[in-house]
Design a protein around this motif. Structure first.
Motif, PDB file in Angstrom:
ATOM      1  N   LEU A   1      16.266  13.050  -2.861  1.00 21.80           N
ATOM      2  CA  LEU A   1      17.566  12.640  -2.357  1.00 21.80           C
ATOM      3  C   LEU A   1      18.267  13.844  -1.740  1.00 21.80           C
ATOM      4  CD1 LEU A   1      19.572  10.256  -2.198  1.00 21.80           C
ATOM      5  CD2 LEU A   1      20.500  11.050  -4.367  1.00 21.80           C
ATOM      6  N   ARG A   2      18.790  13.658  -0.526  1.00 20.74           N
ATOM      7  CA  ARG A   2      19.535  14.738   0.135  1.00 20.74           C
ATOM      8  C   ARG A   2      20.797  15.044  -0.663  1.00 20.74           C
ATOM      9  NH1 ARG A   2      18.185  14.384   6.198  1.00 20.74           N
ATOM     10  NH2 ARG A   2      16.731  12.665   6.230  1.00 20.74           N
ATOM     11  N   SER A   3      21.388  16.170  -0.400  1.00 25.70           N
ATOM     12  CA  SER A   3      22.541  16.609  -1.188  1.00 25.70           C
ATOM     13  C   SER A   3      23.706  15.609  -1.154  1.00 25.70           C
ATOM     14  CB  SER A   3      23.014  17.976  -0.729  1.00 25.70           C
ATOM     15  OG  SER A   3      23.426  17.916   0.621  1.00 25.70           O
ATOM     16  N   MET A   4      23.966  14.981  -0.039  1.00 24.19           N
ATOM     17  CA  MET A   4      25.058  14.019   0.058  1.00 24.19           C
ATOM     18  C   MET A   4      24.529  12.607   0.290  1.00 24.19           C
ATOM     19  SD  MET A   4      27.735  15.705  -0.546  1.00 24.19           S
ATOM     20  CE  MET A   4      29.036  14.611  -0.073  1.00 24.19           C
ATOM     21  N   GLY A   5      23.265  12.369  -0.027  1.00 22.68           N
ATOM     22  CA  GLY A   5      22.663  11.060   0.182  1.00 22.68           C
ATOM     23  C   GLY A   5      22.974  10.093  -0.943  1.00 22.68           C
ATOM     24  N   TYR A   6      22.591   8.842  -0.747  1.00 18.43           N
ATOM     25  CA  TYR A   6      22.772   7.823  -1.770  1.00 18.43           C
ATOM     26  C   TYR A   6      21.699   6.765  -1.631  1.00 18.43           C
ATOM     27  CZ  TYR A   6      25.017   5.358   2.107  1.00 18.43           C
ATOM     28  OH  TYR A   6      25.262   4.775   3.314  1.00 18.43           O
ATOM     29  N   VAL A   7      21.464   6.027  -2.690  1.00 16.59           N
ATOM     30  CA  VAL A   7      20.474   4.960  -2.700  1.00 16.59           C
ATOM     31  C   VAL A   7      21.134   3.730  -2.141  1.00 16.59           C
ATOM     32  CG1 VAL A   7      18.959   3.567  -4.136  1.00 16.59           C
ATOM     33  CG2 VAL A   7      19.375   5.951  -4.719  1.00 16.59           C
ATOM     34  N   GLN A   8      20.494   3.117  -1.139  1.00 17.41           N
ATOM     35  CA  GLN A   8      21.072   1.923  -0.507  1.00 17.41           C
ATOM     36  C   GLN A   8      20.547   0.678  -1.138  1.00 17.41           C
ATOM     37  OE1 GLN A   8      20.337   2.252   3.684  1.00 17.41           O
ATOM     38  NE2 GLN A   8      21.534   4.084   3.834  1.00 17.41           N
TER      39      GLN A   8
ATOM     40  N   THR B   1       0.869  -1.176   0.000  1.00 13.67           N
ATOM     41  CA  THR B   1       0.000   0.000   0.000  1.00 13.67           C
ATOM     42  C   THR B   1       0.909   1.230   0.000  1.00 13.67           C
ATOM     43  OG1 THR B   1      -0.051   0.160   2.408  1.00 13.67           O
ATOM     44  CG2 THR B   1      -1.764  -1.216   1.355  1.00 13.67           C
ATOM     45  N   LEU B   2       0.332   2.392  -0.205  1.00  5.20           N
ATOM     46  CA  LEU B   2       1.124   3.621  -0.144  1.00  5.20           C
ATOM     47  C   LEU B   2       1.769   3.783   1.233  1.00  5.20           C
ATOM     48  CD1 LEU B   2      -1.161   6.137  -2.079  1.00  5.20           C
ATOM     49  CD2 LEU B   2       1.004   5.156  -2.853  1.00  5.20           C
ATOM     50  N   ALA B   3       1.016   3.464   2.287  1.00  3.65           N
ATOM     51  CA  ALA B   3       1.553   3.575   3.646  1.00  3.65           C
ATOM     52  C   ALA B   3       2.711   2.601   3.862  1.00  3.65           C
ATOM     53  CB  ALA B   3       0.448   3.325   4.670  1.00  3.65           C
ATOM     54  N   ASP B   4       2.575   1.365   3.379  1.00  3.35           N
ATOM     55  CA  ASP B   4       3.658   0.379   3.508  1.00  3.35           C
ATOM     56  C   ASP B   4       4.902   0.844   2.762  1.00  3.35           C
ATOM     57  OD1 ASP B   4       2.023  -1.327   4.978  1.00  3.35           O
ATOM     58  OD2 ASP B   4       1.441  -2.500   3.216  1.00  3.35           O
ATOM     59  N   ALA B   5       4.716   1.373   1.572  1.00  5.36           N
ATOM     60  CA  ALA B   5       5.844   1.839   0.776  1.00  5.36           C
ATOM     61  C   ALA B   5       6.550   3.013   1.461  1.00  5.36           C
ATOM     62  CB  ALA B   5       5.368   2.244  -0.619  1.00  5.36           C
ATOM     63  N   ASN B   6       5.771   3.922   2.047  1.00  3.23           N
ATOM     64  CA  ASN B   6       6.369   5.048   2.767  1.00  3.23           C
ATOM     65  C   ASN B   6       7.184   4.567   3.958  1.00  3.23           C
ATOM     66  OD1 ASN B   6       5.475   7.207   1.159  1.00  3.23           O
ATOM     67  ND2 ASN B   6       3.477   7.162   2.137  1.00  3.23           N
ATOM     68  N   LEU B   7       6.665   3.586   4.687  1.00  2.53           N
ATOM     69  CA  LEU B   7       7.407   3.030   5.820  1.00  2.53           C
ATOM     70  C   LEU B   7       8.710   2.385   5.362  1.00  2.53           C
ATOM     71  CD1 LEU B   7       4.541   1.475   7.964  1.00  2.53           C
ATOM     72  CD2 LEU B   7       5.965   3.449   8.530  1.00  2.53           C
ATOM     73  N   TRP B   8       8.682   1.674   4.224  1.00  2.00           N
ATOM     74  CA  TRP B   8       9.897   1.042   3.704  1.00  2.00           C
ATOM     75  C   TRP B   8      10.940   2.105   3.346  1.00  2.00           C
ATOM     76  CZ3 TRP B   8      13.033   1.028  -0.513  1.00  2.00           C
ATOM     77  CH2 TRP B   8      13.940  -0.018  -0.612  1.00  2.00           C
ATOM     78  N   ILE B   9      10.492   3.160   2.695  1.00  6.20           N
ATOM     79  CA  ILE B   9      11.414   4.231   2.305  1.00  6.20           C
ATOM     80  C   ILE B   9      12.013   4.892   3.549  1.00  6.20           C
ATOM     81  CG2 ILE B   9      11.618   6.473   1.165  1.00  6.20           C
ATOM     82  CD1 ILE B   9       9.374   5.484  -0.756  1.00  6.20           C
ATOM     83  N   GLU B  10      11.178   5.184   4.540  1.00  4.62           N
ATOM     84  CA  GLU B  10      11.669   5.808   5.768  1.00  4.62           C
ATOM     85  C   GLU B  10      12.706   4.934   6.463  1.00  4.62           C
ATOM     86  OE1 GLU B  10       8.180   6.492   8.088  1.00  4.62           O
ATOM     87  OE2 GLU B  10       7.554   8.211   6.884  1.00  4.62           O
ATOM     88  N   ARG B  11      12.493   3.632   6.439  1.00  6.09           N
ATOM     89  CA  ARG B  11      13.386   2.715   7.157  1.00  6.09           C
ATOM     90  C   ARG B  11      14.675   2.405   6.402  1.00  6.09           C
ATOM     91  NH1 ARG B  11      11.826  -2.970  10.040  1.00  6.09           N
ATOM     92  NH2 ARG B  11      13.902  -3.307  10.897  1.00  6.09           N
ATOM     93  N   TYR B  12      14.579   2.159   5.111  1.00  7.73           N
ATOM     94  CA  TYR B  12      15.721   1.657   4.363  1.00  7.73           C
ATOM     95  C   TYR B  12      16.410   2.681   3.465  1.00  7.73           C
ATOM     96  CZ  TYR B  12      14.133  -2.900   5.898  1.00  7.73           C
ATOM     97  OH  TYR B  12      13.757  -3.970   6.667  1.00  7.73           O
ATOM     98  N   GLN B  13      15.805   3.807   3.215  1.00  6.27           N
ATOM     99  CA  GLN B  13      16.386   4.821   2.330  1.00  6.27           C
ATOM    100  C   GLN B  13      16.555   6.128   3.089  1.00  6.27           C
ATOM    101  OE1 GLN B  13      17.639   4.071  -0.591  1.00  6.27           O
ATOM    102  NE2 GLN B  13      16.854   1.994  -0.478  1.00  6.27           N
ATOM    103  N   THR B  14      17.487   6.141   4.014  1.00  5.81           N
ATOM    104  CA  THR B  14      17.674   7.303   4.881  1.00  5.81           C
ATOM    105  C   THR B  14      18.252   8.509   4.152  1.00  5.81           C
ATOM    106  OG1 THR B  14      19.819   6.422   5.566  1.00  5.81           O
ATOM    107  CG2 THR B  14      17.914   5.890   6.946  1.00  5.81           C
TER     108      THR B  14
END
Length: 79
Positions: A72-79, A42-55
């Motif tokens: 993506l933050r200025s110095m961030g990266y995709v995990q 669901t959209l909520a599940d996907a948001n939780l995944w992003i919050e947890r695994y894509q800091t």
């Protein structure tokens, strides 16, 4: 059969460049990519995944919608 590695691949596939050059995605695009890989979030599940695994991504949604805009933050990266 769905594989866990497909979730990360769906996330990467959902990322696009904004007109200003930032890497961003919408939650609905991520969910669409997941469905193509036999994951049904669901959209909520996907948001939780992003919050947890894509800091490296920050929520820039202007309203209280579940279809969030992630950038993506200025110095961030995709995990």
């Amino acid at each position: 059969m769905a594989r866990r590695s497909d979730v990360g691949a769906a996330f990467v596939a959902a990322i696009h460049k904004s007109p200003k050059g930032y890497q961003c995605l919408r939650t609905a695009d991520f969910v669409r990519e997941l469905r193509e890989r036999n994951w049904h979030y669901t959209l909520a599940d996907a948001n939780l995944w992003i919050e947890r695994y894509q800091t490296g991504f920050v929520d820039k949604t202007p309203d209280e919608s579940e279809n969030r805009l992630w950038m993506l933050r200025s110095m961030g990266y995709v995990q």
